[in-house]
Design a protein around this motif. Structure first.
Motif, PDB file in Angstrom:
ATOM      1  N   VAL A 119     -36.015  81.961  18.568  1.00  0.00           N
ATOM      2  CA  VAL A 119     -34.830  82.811  18.578  1.00  0.00           C
ATOM      3  C   VAL A 119     -35.246  84.239  18.869  1.00  0.00           C
ATOM      4  O   VAL A 119     -36.432  84.567  18.853  1.00  0.00           O
ATOM      5  N   GLN A 120     -34.252  85.078  19.110  1.00  0.00           N
ATOM      6  CA  GLN A 120     -34.519  86.497  19.337  1.00  0.00           C
ATOM      7  C   GLN A 120     -34.361  87.275  18.028  1.00  0.00           C
ATOM      8  O   GLN A 120     -33.654  86.837  17.106  1.00  0.00           O
ATOM      9  N   ALA A 121     -34.992  88.416  17.975  1.00  0.00           N
ATOM     10  CA  ALA A 121     -34.855  89.283  16.803  1.00  0.00           C
ATOM     11  C   ALA A 121     -33.380  89.578  16.550  1.00  0.00           C
ATOM     12  O   ALA A 121     -32.626  89.850  17.486  1.00  0.00           O
ATOM     13  N   GLY A 122     -32.993  89.485  15.290  1.00  0.00           N
ATOM     14  CA  GLY A 122     -31.603  89.712  14.916  1.00  0.00           C
ATOM     15  C   GLY A 122     -30.779  88.450  14.817  1.00  0.00           C
ATOM     16  O   GLY A 122     -29.673  88.470  14.259  1.00  0.00           O
ATOM     17  N   ASP A 123     -31.287  87.352  15.369  1.00  0.00           N
ATOM     18  CA  ASP A 123     -30.560  86.088  15.342  1.00  0.00           C
ATOM     19  C   ASP A 123     -30.652  85.425  13.977  1.00  0.00           C
ATOM     20  O   ASP A 123     -31.385  85.876  13.088  1.00  0.00           O
ATOM     21  N   SER A 124     -29.910  84.327  13.848  1.00  0.00           N
ATOM     22  CA  SER A 124     -29.919  83.534  12.617  1.00  0.00           C
ATOM     23  C   SER A 124     -30.403  82.128  12.919  1.00  0.00           C
ATOM     24  O   SER A 124     -30.334  81.653  14.063  1.00  0.00           O
ATOM     25  N   THR A 164     -40.108  80.805  15.554  1.00  0.00           N
ATOM     26  CA  THR A 164     -40.664  81.863  16.390  1.00  0.00           C
ATOM     27  C   THR A 164     -39.554  82.854  16.700  1.00  0.00           C
ATOM     28  O   THR A 164     -38.463  82.449  17.129  1.00  0.00           O
ATOM     29  N   VAL A 165     -39.838  84.128  16.481  1.00  0.00           N
ATOM     30  CA  VAL A 165     -38.850  85.178  16.712  1.00  0.00           C
ATOM     31  C   VAL A 165     -39.405  86.135  17.752  1.00  0.00           C
ATOM     32  O   VAL A 165     -40.450  86.755  17.540  1.00  0.00           O
ATOM     33  N   SER A 166     -38.726  86.241  18.875  1.00  0.00           N
ATOM     34  CA  SER A 166     -39.170  87.138  19.930  1.00  0.00           C
ATOM     35  C   SER A 166     -38.501  88.501  19.762  1.00  0.00           C
ATOM     36  O   SER A 166     -37.362  88.613  19.305  1.00  0.00           O
ATOM     37  N   SER A 167     -39.237  89.525  20.148  1.00  0.00           N
ATOM     38  CA  SER A 167     -38.706  90.896  20.002  1.00  0.00           C
ATOM     39  C   SER A 167     -37.908  91.319  21.207  1.00  0.00           C
ATOM     40  O   SER A 167     -37.898  90.660  22.240  1.00  0.00           O
ATOM     41  N   TYR A 185     -31.537  73.907   1.875  1.00  0.00           N
ATOM     42  CA  TYR A 185     -31.369  74.689   3.096  1.00  0.00           C
ATOM     43  C   TYR A 185     -31.986  76.074   2.926  1.00  0.00           C
ATOM     44  O   TYR A 185     -32.080  76.607   1.826  1.00  0.00           O
ATOM     45  N   LEU A 186     -32.360  76.643   4.054  1.00  0.00           N
ATOM     46  CA  LEU A 186     -32.747  78.038   4.094  1.00  0.00           C
ATOM     47  C   LEU A 186     -32.007  78.672   5.261  1.00  0.00           C
ATOM     48  O   LEU A 186     -32.332  78.421   6.426  1.00  0.00           O
ATOM     49  N   GLN A 187     -30.984  79.437   4.942  1.00  0.00           N
ATOM     50  CA  GLN A 187     -30.242  80.171   5.955  1.00  0.00           C
ATOM     51  C   GLN A 187     -30.948  81.490   6.182  1.00  0.00           C
ATOM     52  O   GLN A 187     -31.097  82.287   5.247  1.00  0.00           O
ATOM     53  N   MET A 188     -31.376  81.708   7.415  1.00  0.00           N
ATOM     54  CA  MET A 188     -32.146  82.909   7.738  1.00  0.00           C
ATOM     55  C   MET A 188     -31.325  83.780   8.678  1.00  0.00           C
ATOM     56  O   MET A 188     -30.861  83.298   9.725  1.00  0.00           O
ATOM     57  N   GLY A 189     -31.150  85.032   8.316  1.00  0.00           N
ATOM     58  CA  GLY A 189     -30.409  85.953   9.151  1.00  0.00           C
ATOM     59  C   GLY A 189     -31.230  87.196   9.451  1.00  0.00           C
ATOM     60  O   GLY A 189     -32.259  87.455   8.829  1.00  0.00           O
ATOM     61  N   SER A 190     -30.764  87.947  10.424  1.00  0.00           N
ATOM     62  CA  SER A 190     -31.452  89.194  10.830  1.00  0.00           C
ATOM     63  C   SER A 190     -32.948  88.958  10.993  1.00  0.00           C
ATOM     64  O   SER A 190     -33.775  89.736  10.485  1.00  0.00           O
ATOM     65  N   ILE A 195     -32.244  81.220  -8.615  1.00  0.00           N
ATOM     66  CA  ILE A 195     -32.703  81.502  -7.257  1.00  0.00           C
ATOM     67  C   ILE A 195     -33.540  82.770  -7.243  1.00  0.00           C
ATOM     68  O   ILE A 195     -33.258  83.729  -7.960  1.00  0.00           O
ATOM     69  N   LYS A 196     -34.576  82.746  -6.400  1.00  0.00           N
ATOM     70  CA  LYS A 196     -35.474  83.898  -6.275  1.00  0.00           C
ATOM     71  C   LYS A 196     -35.937  83.985  -4.831  1.00  0.00           C
ATOM     72  O   LYS A 196     -36.175  82.962  -4.187  1.00  0.00           O
ATOM     73  N   TYR A 197     -36.085  85.206  -4.342  1.00  0.00           N
ATOM     74  CA  TYR A 197     -36.567  85.436  -2.979  1.00  0.00           C
ATOM     75  C   TYR A 197     -37.769  86.361  -2.979  1.00  0.00           C
ATOM     76  O   TYR A 197     -37.895  87.236  -3.841  1.00  0.00           O
ATOM     77  N   ALA A 198     -38.601  86.180  -1.988  1.00  0.00           N
ATOM     78  CA  ALA A 198     -39.636  87.161  -1.733  1.00  0.00           C
ATOM     79  C   ALA A 198     -38.969  88.458  -1.289  1.00  0.00           C
ATOM     80  O   ALA A 198     -37.912  88.436  -0.639  1.00  0.00           O
ATOM     81  N   ASP A 199     -39.593  89.578  -1.621  1.00  0.00           N
ATOM     82  CA  ASP A 199     -39.014  90.872  -1.257  1.00  0.00           C
ATOM     83  C   ASP A 199     -38.815  90.992   0.249  1.00  0.00           C
ATOM     84  O   ASP A 199     -37.866  91.643   0.708  1.00  0.00           O
ATOM     85  N   SER A 200     -39.698  90.381   1.006  1.00  0.00           N
ATOM     86  CA  SER A 200     -39.661  90.508   2.462  1.00  0.00           C
ATOM     87  C   SER A 200     -38.439  89.844   3.091  1.00  0.00           C
ATOM     88  O   SER A 200     -38.088  90.150   4.231  1.00  0.00           O
ATOM     89  N   VAL A 201     -37.789  88.936   2.364  1.00  0.00           N
ATOM     90  CA  VAL A 201     -36.640  88.224   2.943  1.00  0.00           C
ATOM     91  C   VAL A 201     -35.355  88.459   2.158  1.00  0.00           C
ATOM     92  O   VAL A 201     -34.281  88.011   2.578  1.00  0.00           O
ATOM     93  N   LYS A 202     -35.448  89.164   1.057  1.00  0.00           N
ATOM     94  CA  LYS A 202     -34.277  89.396   0.195  1.00  0.00           C
ATOM     95  C   LYS A 202     -33.177  90.090   0.981  1.00  0.00           C
ATOM     96  O   LYS A 202     -33.429  91.066   1.704  1.00  0.00           O
TER      97      LYS A 202
END
Length: 127
Positions: A12-17, A124-127, A80-85, A58-65
Motif C-alpha cells: 500500500v501507499q503511505a497514508g492508506d489503510s 509493505t508501505v511505499s512512500s 483483526y488488526l485494522q491499520m490506518g495512516s 486492549i493495549k498498543y505500542a506507542d508507535s501505532v497508538k
C-alpha cells in the motif's frame, strides 16, 4: 493442534489503510489473549497490539497508538488488526500469536509468553 493463519497483508501507499485477519483453530479462542507482533528486516520481533481473552483489555505500542485498532470476534475465531495512516516504517512481517495460558489476566507483551504463532503476512508501505 493450534493453528493461526494470518491474511490481509499487501503493498500500500503511505497514508492508506489495511486490515489484517488471523483465523484461529485448535484452541478455545474465547479463553486466550491474542497479540499482533511485527518484524522488520534486520530487527527483532516487536509488540504491536494486545487484546485480552474477553476482548475487553486492549493495549498498543506507542508507535501505532491512534492508528491501529485490534479486535477479537469470538463468533468467527478471528482477531483483526485494522491499520490506518500507514507509514513506510510500518513495513514488516506481521504475526498474530495466542497467549499460552487460558483466562490470563496478565497483560503480556513479550513474545516469550506466546507459544502459538501464525506464519506471518507481509505489509509493505511505499512512500
Amino acid at each position: 493442534q493450534v493453528q493461526l493463519v494470518e491474511s490481509g497483508g499487501g503493498l500500500v501507499q503511505a497514508g492508506d489503510s489495511l486490515r489484517l485477519s488471523c483465523l484461529a483453530s485448535g484452541l478455545t479462542f474465547s479463553a486466550h489473549a491474542l497479540g499482533w507482533f511485527r518484524q522488520a528486516p534486520g530487527k527483532e520481533r516487536e509488540f504491536v497490539a494486545y487484546v485480552g481473552w474477553s476482548g475487553g483489555s486492549i493495549k498498543y505500542a506507542d508507535s501505532v497508538k491512534g492508528r491501529f485498532t485490534i479486535s477479537k470476534d469470538h463468533a468467527k475465531n478471528t482477531v483483526y488488526l485494522q491499520m490506518g495512516s500507514l507509514k513506510p516504517e510500518d513495513k514488516a512481517v506481521y504475526f498474530c500469536a495466542a497467549h499460552g495460558r487460558r483466562y490470563s489476566s496478565t497483560r503480556d507483551y513479550s513474545p516469550d509468553q506466546y507459544p502459538y504463532w501464525g506464519q506471518g503476512t507481509q505489509v509493505t508501505v511505499s512512500s
